[in-house]
Design a protein around this motif. Structure first.
Motif, PDB file in Angstrom:
ATOM      1  N   GLY A  52       8.127 -16.975 -16.404  1.00  0.00           N
ATOM      2  CA  GLY A  52       7.136 -17.906 -16.907  1.00  0.00           C
ATOM      3  C   GLY A  52       7.495 -18.423 -18.289  1.00  0.00           C
ATOM      4  N   GLN A  53       6.507 -19.013 -18.940  1.00  0.00           N
ATOM      5  CA  GLN A  53       6.709 -19.560 -20.285  1.00  0.00           C
ATOM      6  C   GLN A  53       6.780 -18.467 -21.341  1.00  0.00           C
ATOM      7  OE1 GLN A  53       7.042 -22.924 -21.119  1.00  0.00           O
ATOM      8  NE2 GLN A  53       7.256 -23.174 -18.908  1.00  0.00           N
ATOM      9  N   GLY A  54       6.224 -17.326 -21.050  1.00  0.00           N
ATOM     10  CA  GLY A  54       6.186 -16.257 -22.031  1.00  0.00           C
ATOM     11  C   GLY A  54       5.117 -16.507 -23.085  1.00  0.00           C
ATOM     12  N   THR A  55       4.959 -15.521 -23.955  1.00  0.00           N
ATOM     13  CA  THR A  55       4.016 -15.637 -25.061  1.00  0.00           C
ATOM     14  C   THR A  55       4.686 -15.098 -26.321  1.00  0.00           C
ATOM     15  OG1 THR A  55       1.746 -15.137 -25.770  1.00  0.00           O
ATOM     16  CG2 THR A  55       2.898 -13.411 -24.533  1.00  0.00           C
ATOM     17  N   GLN A  56       4.559 -15.853 -27.407  1.00  0.00           N
ATOM     18  CA  GLN A  56       5.280 -15.519 -28.638  1.00  0.00           C
ATOM     19  C   GLN A  56       4.516 -14.477 -29.457  1.00  0.00           C
ATOM     20  OE1 GLN A  56       8.332 -16.562 -29.722  1.00  0.00           O
ATOM     21  NE2 GLN A  56       8.091 -15.230 -31.523  1.00  0.00           N
ATOM     22  N   VAL A  57       5.234 -13.453 -29.865  1.00  0.00           N
ATOM     23  CA  VAL A  57       4.699 -12.443 -30.770  1.00  0.00           C
ATOM     24  C   VAL A  57       5.525 -12.494 -32.053  1.00  0.00           C
ATOM     25  CG1 VAL A  57       4.390  -9.974 -31.170  1.00  0.00           C
ATOM     26  CG2 VAL A  57       3.868 -10.958 -28.922  1.00  0.00           C
ATOM     27  N   THR A  58       4.842 -12.699 -33.163  1.00  0.00           N
ATOM     28  CA  THR A  58       5.507 -12.739 -34.462  1.00  0.00           C
ATOM     29  C   THR A  58       4.859 -11.705 -35.369  1.00  0.00           C
ATOM     30  OG1 THR A  58       5.992 -15.091 -34.206  1.00  0.00           O
ATOM     31  CG2 THR A  58       6.163 -14.168 -36.424  1.00  0.00           C
ATOM     32  N   GLY A  86      -1.799 -13.987 -24.978  1.00  0.00           N
ATOM     33  CA  GLY A  86      -2.203 -12.937 -25.901  1.00  0.00           C
ATOM     34  C   GLY A  86      -1.322 -12.784 -27.127  1.00  0.00           C
ATOM     35  N   GLY A  87      -0.234 -13.530 -27.188  1.00  0.00           N
ATOM     36  CA  GLY A  87       0.639 -13.426 -28.349  1.00  0.00           C
ATOM     37  C   GLY A  87       0.017 -14.052 -29.587  1.00  0.00           C
ATOM     38  N   GLY A  88       0.716 -13.903 -30.705  1.00  0.00           N
ATOM     39  CA  GLY A  88       0.236 -14.484 -31.950  1.00  0.00           C
ATOM     40  C   GLY A  88       0.983 -13.933 -33.132  1.00  0.00           C
ATOM     41  N   LEU A  89       0.459 -14.263 -34.300  1.00  0.00           N
ATOM     42  CA  LEU A  89       1.025 -13.773 -35.560  1.00  0.00           C
ATOM     43  C   LEU A  89       0.216 -12.570 -36.016  1.00  0.00           C
ATOM     44  CD1 LEU A  89       2.824 -14.069 -38.097  1.00  0.00           C
ATOM     45  CD2 LEU A  89       1.089 -15.664 -38.977  1.00  0.00           C
ATOM     46  N   VAL A  90       0.888 -11.481 -36.326  1.00  0.00           N
ATOM     47  CA  VAL A  90       0.207 -10.261 -36.744  1.00  0.00           C
ATOM     48  C   VAL A  90       1.016  -9.602 -37.853  1.00  0.00           C
ATOM     49  CG1 VAL A  90       1.358  -8.859 -34.976  1.00  0.00           C
ATOM     50  CG2 VAL A  90      -0.866  -8.139 -35.872  1.00  0.00           C
ATOM     51  N   GLN A  91       0.323  -8.920 -38.739  1.00  0.00           N
ATOM     52  CA  GLN A  91       0.994  -8.222 -39.826  1.00  0.00           C
ATOM     53  C   GLN A  91       1.626  -6.922 -39.321  1.00  0.00           C
ATOM     54  OE1 GLN A  91      -1.830  -7.666 -43.016  1.00  0.00           O
ATOM     55  NE2 GLN A  91      -1.499  -9.732 -43.780  1.00  0.00           N
ATOM     56  N   PRO A  92       2.657  -6.442 -39.989  1.00  0.00           N
ATOM     57  CA  PRO A  92       3.220  -5.140 -39.620  1.00  0.00           C
ATOM     58  C   PRO A  92       2.139  -4.067 -39.594  1.00  0.00           C
ATOM     59  CG  PRO A  92       4.653  -6.235 -41.172  1.00  0.00           C
ATOM     60  CD  PRO A  92       3.413  -7.078 -41.084  1.00  0.00           C
TER      61      PRO A  92
END
Length: 115
Positions: free
Chosen positions: A106-112, A8-14
């Motif tokens: 686990g591997q985790g999920t990246q949130v940026t 569910g992670g990803g790149l999102v704007q502030p």
């Protein structure tokens, strides 16, 4: 000993939102406390939120009014709904449940969070 997968992670704007999921195959997952942790580059892993078997929750103070942890027992899922995201929320997010999976990470999920 169970394992789980974060997504569910990803790149999102502030100011944006994301929902993270922690999934596993065994229903015994629902009997244990589950936590989300995060780790930013160059920093120690830190506790974000946890949910106990009966649904009581605990949060890192800086996310308390922005993040919501929940669980969907019939699907063996734990969610982390994140709103009003800030650049300082940028990290890799991990699910953790020592009662269910021991000291498994686990591997985790990246949130940026970036404009």
């Amino acid at each position: 000993q169970g394992h789980f997968v974060e997504s569910g992670g990803g790149l999102v704007q502030p100011g944006g939102s994301l929902r993270l999921s922690c999934a596993t195959s065994q229903s015994t997952f629902n009997d244990y406390e589950v936590a989300w942790y995060r780790q930013a580059p160059g920093k120690q892993r830190e506790f974000v939120a946890s949910i106990r078997k009966r649904g009581s929750t605990t949060y890192l103070p800086s996310v308390k009014d922005r993040f919501t942890i929940s669980r969907e027992n019939d699907k063996n899922l734990v969610y982390l709904q994140m709103s009003s995201l800030k650049p300082e929320d940028t990290a890799r997010y991990y699910c953790y449940s020592p009662g269910y999976a021991g000291d498994y990470w686990g591997q985790g999920t990246q949130v940026t969070v970036s404009s």
